[in-house]
Design a protein around this motif. Structure first.
Motif, PDB file in Angstrom:
ATOM      1  N   MET A  39       0.695  -1.154  -0.118  1.00  0.00           N
ATOM      2  CA  MET A  39       0.056   0.052  -0.159  1.00  0.00           C
ATOM      3  C   MET A  39       0.880   1.072  -0.165  1.00  0.00           C
ATOM      4  N   GLY A  40       2.252   1.025   0.187  1.00  0.00           N
ATOM      5  CA  GLY A  40       3.054   2.302   0.209  1.00  0.00           C
ATOM      6  C   GLY A  40       2.978   2.999   1.482  1.00  0.00           C
ATOM      7  N   ALA A  75      -7.007   2.130  23.313  1.00  0.00           N
ATOM      8  CA  ALA A  75      -7.034   3.508  23.706  1.00  0.00           C
ATOM      9  C   ALA A  75      -5.708   4.437  23.241  1.00  0.00           C
ATOM     10  N   VAL A  76      -4.541   3.814  23.339  1.00  0.00           N
ATOM     11  CA  VAL A  76      -3.420   4.417  22.894  1.00  0.00           C
ATOM     12  C   VAL A  76      -3.450   4.694  21.356  1.00  0.00           C
ATOM     13  N   ALA A  77      -4.124   3.639  20.737  1.00  0.00           N
ATOM     14  CA  ALA A  77      -4.213   4.077  19.179  1.00  0.00           C
ATOM     15  C   ALA A  77      -5.324   5.166  18.993  1.00  0.00           C
ATOM     16  N   THR A  78      -6.273   5.263  19.730  1.00  0.00           N
ATOM     17  CA  THR A  78      -7.287   6.436  19.281  1.00  0.00           C
ATOM     18  C   THR A  78      -6.508   7.558  19.787  1.00  0.00           C
ATOM     19  N   GLY A  79      -5.561   7.624  20.921  1.00  0.00           N
ATOM     20  CA  GLY A  79      -5.036   9.094  21.030  1.00  0.00           C
ATOM     21  C   GLY A  79      -4.080   9.371  19.845  1.00  0.00           C
ATOM     22  N   ILE A  80      -3.374   8.388  19.483  1.00  0.00           N
ATOM     23  CA  ILE A  80      -2.453   8.550  18.085  1.00  0.00           C
ATOM     24  C   ILE A  80      -3.230   9.085  16.860  1.00  0.00           C
ATOM     25  N   LYS A  81      -4.489   8.358  16.519  1.00  0.00           N
ATOM     26  CA  LYS A  81      -5.051   8.697  15.603  1.00  0.00           C
ATOM     27  C   LYS A  81      -5.913  10.122  15.537  1.00  0.00           C
ATOM     28  N   ARG A  82      -6.263  10.360  16.744  1.00  0.00           N
ATOM     29  CA  ARG A  82      -7.142  11.555  16.798  1.00  0.00           C
ATOM     30  C   ARG A  82      -5.914  12.722  16.829  1.00  0.00           C
ATOM     31  N   THR A  83      -4.811  12.570  17.161  1.00  0.00           N
ATOM     32  CA  THR A  83      -3.881  13.638  17.219  1.00  0.00           C
ATOM     33  C   THR A  83      -2.906  13.726  15.980  1.00  0.00           C
ATOM     34  N   LEU A  84      -2.767  12.656  15.413  1.00  0.00           N
ATOM     35  CA  LEU A  84      -2.277  12.598  13.883  1.00  0.00           C
ATOM     36  C   LEU A  84      -2.830  11.719  13.033  1.00  0.00           C
ATOM     37  N   PRO A  85      -4.353  12.228  12.700  1.00  0.00           N
ATOM     38  CA  PRO A  85      -5.254  11.986  11.555  1.00  0.00           C
ATOM     39  C   PRO A  85      -4.863  11.335  10.313  1.00  0.00           C
ATOM     40  N   ASP A  86      -3.664  11.920  10.088  1.00  0.00           N
ATOM     41  CA  ASP A  86      -3.216  11.521   8.735  1.00  0.00           C
ATOM     42  C   ASP A  86      -2.296  10.213   8.638  1.00  0.00           C
ATOM     43  N   ARG A  87      -2.137   9.794   9.849  1.00  0.00           N
ATOM     44  CA  ARG A  87      -1.474   8.552   9.952  1.00  0.00           C
ATOM     45  C   ARG A  87      -2.319   7.161   9.756  1.00  0.00           C
ATOM     46  N   MET A  88      -1.731   5.979   9.613  1.00  0.00           N
ATOM     47  CA  MET A  88      -2.195   5.008   9.526  1.00  0.00           C
ATOM     48  C   MET A  88      -2.014   4.052  10.745  1.00  0.00           C
ATOM     49  N   VAL A  89      -3.011   3.720  11.661  1.00  0.00           N
ATOM     50  CA  VAL A  89      -2.660   3.540  13.040  1.00  0.00           C
ATOM     51  C   VAL A  89      -3.246   1.978  12.998  1.00  0.00           C
ATOM     52  N   PHE A  90      -2.486   1.011  13.697  1.00  0.00           N
ATOM     53  CA  PHE A  90      -2.930  -0.308  13.768  1.00  0.00           C
ATOM     54  C   PHE A  90      -2.451  -0.988  15.219  1.00  0.00           C
ATOM     55  N   THR A  91      -3.344  -1.826  15.930  1.00  0.00           N
ATOM     56  CA  THR A  91      -2.891  -2.325  17.130  1.00  0.00           C
ATOM     57  C   THR A  91      -2.797  -3.678  16.716  1.00  0.00           C
ATOM     58  N   GLU A 197      -7.524  -0.514   4.283  1.00  0.00           N
ATOM     59  CA  GLU A 197      -8.124   0.083   3.347  1.00  0.00           C
ATOM     60  C   GLU A 197      -9.345   0.901   3.855  1.00  0.00           C
ATOM     61  N   VAL A 198     -10.040   0.073   4.771  1.00  0.00           N
ATOM     62  CA  VAL A 198     -11.254   0.888   5.362  1.00  0.00           C
ATOM     63  C   VAL A 198     -10.586   2.057   6.329  1.00  0.00           C
ATOM     64  N   GLN A 199      -9.754   1.875   7.056  1.00  0.00           N
ATOM     65  CA  GLN A 199      -9.163   3.101   7.723  1.00  0.00           C
ATOM     66  C   GLN A 199      -8.837   4.044   6.688  1.00  0.00           C
ATOM     67  N   GLN A 200      -8.099   3.679   5.634  1.00  0.00           N
ATOM     68  CA  GLN A 200      -7.547   4.857   4.535  1.00  0.00           C
ATOM     69  C   GLN A 200      -8.746   5.671   4.030  1.00  0.00           C
ATOM     70  N   ALA A 201      -9.727   4.912   3.838  1.00  0.00           N
ATOM     71  CA  ALA A 201     -11.138   5.681   3.402  1.00  0.00           C
ATOM     72  C   ALA A 201     -11.712   6.240   4.568  1.00  0.00           C
ATOM     73  N   GLY A 202     -11.331   6.275   5.703  1.00  0.00           N
ATOM     74  CA  GLY A 202     -12.012   6.944   6.844  1.00  0.00           C
ATOM     75  C   GLY A 202     -13.338   6.412   7.100  1.00  0.00           C
ATOM     76  N   LEU A 203     -13.370   5.276   7.140  1.00  0.00           N
ATOM     77  CA  LEU A 203     -14.710   4.593   7.226  1.00  0.00           C
ATOM     78  C   LEU A 203     -15.240   4.042   8.561  1.00  0.00           C
ATOM     79  N   GLY A 204     -14.287   3.873   9.455  1.00  0.00           N
ATOM     80  CA  GLY A 204     -14.433   3.771  10.607  1.00  0.00           C
ATOM     81  C   GLY A 204     -13.631   2.551  11.091  1.00  0.00           C
ATOM     82  N   PHE A 205     -14.282   1.935  12.474  1.00  0.00           N
ATOM     83  CA  PHE A 205     -13.245   0.820  13.100  1.00  0.00           C
ATOM     84  C   PHE A 205     -13.252  -0.349  12.230  1.00  0.00           C
ATOM     85  N   ALA A 206     -12.128  -1.037  11.965  1.00  0.00           N
ATOM     86  CA  ALA A 206     -11.659  -2.324  11.408  1.00  0.00           C
ATOM     87  C   ALA A 206     -10.865  -3.402  12.211  1.00  0.00           C
ATOM     88  N   LEU A 207     -11.384  -4.617  12.305  1.00  0.00           N
ATOM     89  CA  LEU A 207     -10.780  -5.476  13.130  1.00  0.00           C
ATOM     90  C   LEU A 207     -10.618  -6.931  12.199  1.00  0.00           C
TER      91      LEU A 207
END
Length: 249
Positions: A39-40, A75-91, A197-207
């Protein structure tokens, strides 16, 4: 001139895995890394490690990594994503970490529709701490704390995480896969990519829940463990997509 047909993904470091022989954490790590490379997004990805067998995942993924307290990765991932919304964040979490001490965190991250991706490794036992019963331990399964087999009258029944989270409105993509043979490994990779890809598209939570082996604590050889997973875990934890947004179908 020799042609390279197989190599280590750039999203993995060259550090040797510490996992037991036959453990499928290594396969799952590689799938995640391959998806990140393809995905680059390697320079834009942040991972969050759990407490458990994969606690040292920060040594293996060649991306920015955070270490979370036991169960708190969402919870940590939530903080990272909300602070840096342009990042791809995974747990990257095991069943003891996610489905026991971290139940509240994963449920509410999904309910809020946090735009993160979770890789949930389910091997039906506590791996790192000695093979105790986990929330995902199968009925009748023997562990160090259920030597006679898990009994529903005293220990209850296993938590089916994918089915549970798929009922939440904030969950956009929920799938369960396995890595017990090449066919299913390829299917698992497709699901992991879709979750990113779901995260990249901003569609919500993915597991993506990945059924995995634990030969050491199951008391089986690596080959026997793969067979045990296929014959025992998959019937109880059916594979498939439990929720999927129309945008990525």
């Amino acid at each position: 001139m020799a042609k390279v047909i197989f190599k280590r993904p750039q999203a993995l470091t060259d550090k040797q895995f510490h996992y037991c022989p036959g453990c499928t954490h290594g396969i799952i790590h590689r799938l995640v890394a391959e998806v990140i490379d393809e995905m680059g997004i390697r320079d834009n990805t942040v991972g969050v490690c759990p407490v458990g067998c994969s606690v040292f995942a920060y040594d293996y993924f060649n991306v920015d990594m955070f270490q979370a307290a036991h169960g708190r990765a969402p919870a940590v991932a939530t903080g990272i994503k909300r602070t840096l919304p342009d990042r791809m964040v995974f747990t990257y979490q095991g069943d003891g970490d996610l489905a026991s001490i971290g139940t509240a965190e994963i449920v509410h991250a999904a309910a809020r529709g946090e735009k993160i991706t979770t890789i949930f490794v389910n091997n039906a036992v506590y791996g790192m701490t000695g093979g105790q019963m986990a929330p995902t331990t199968l009925p009748g399964q023997k562990t160090t704390t259920t030597p006679g087999g898990r009994e529903k009258d005293t220990a209850g029944l296993p938590v089916k995480v994918s089915e549970m989270l798929s009922t939440l409105d904030g969950a956009a993509y929920i799938a369960r896969v396995s890595v017990h043979d090449p066919k299913h490994i390829m299917q698992a990779k497709k699901a992991i990519r879709k979750a990113f890809e779901v995260q990249q598209a901003g569609l919500g939570f993915a597991l993506v829940e990945v059924l995995s082996t634990c030969p050491t604590n199951w008391g089986l050889s690596p080959k026997e463990a793969l067979k045990w997973l296929a014959e025992n875990m998959i019937p109880y934890y059916p594979l498939g997509v439990y929720k999927e947004p129309a945008e990525v179908k």
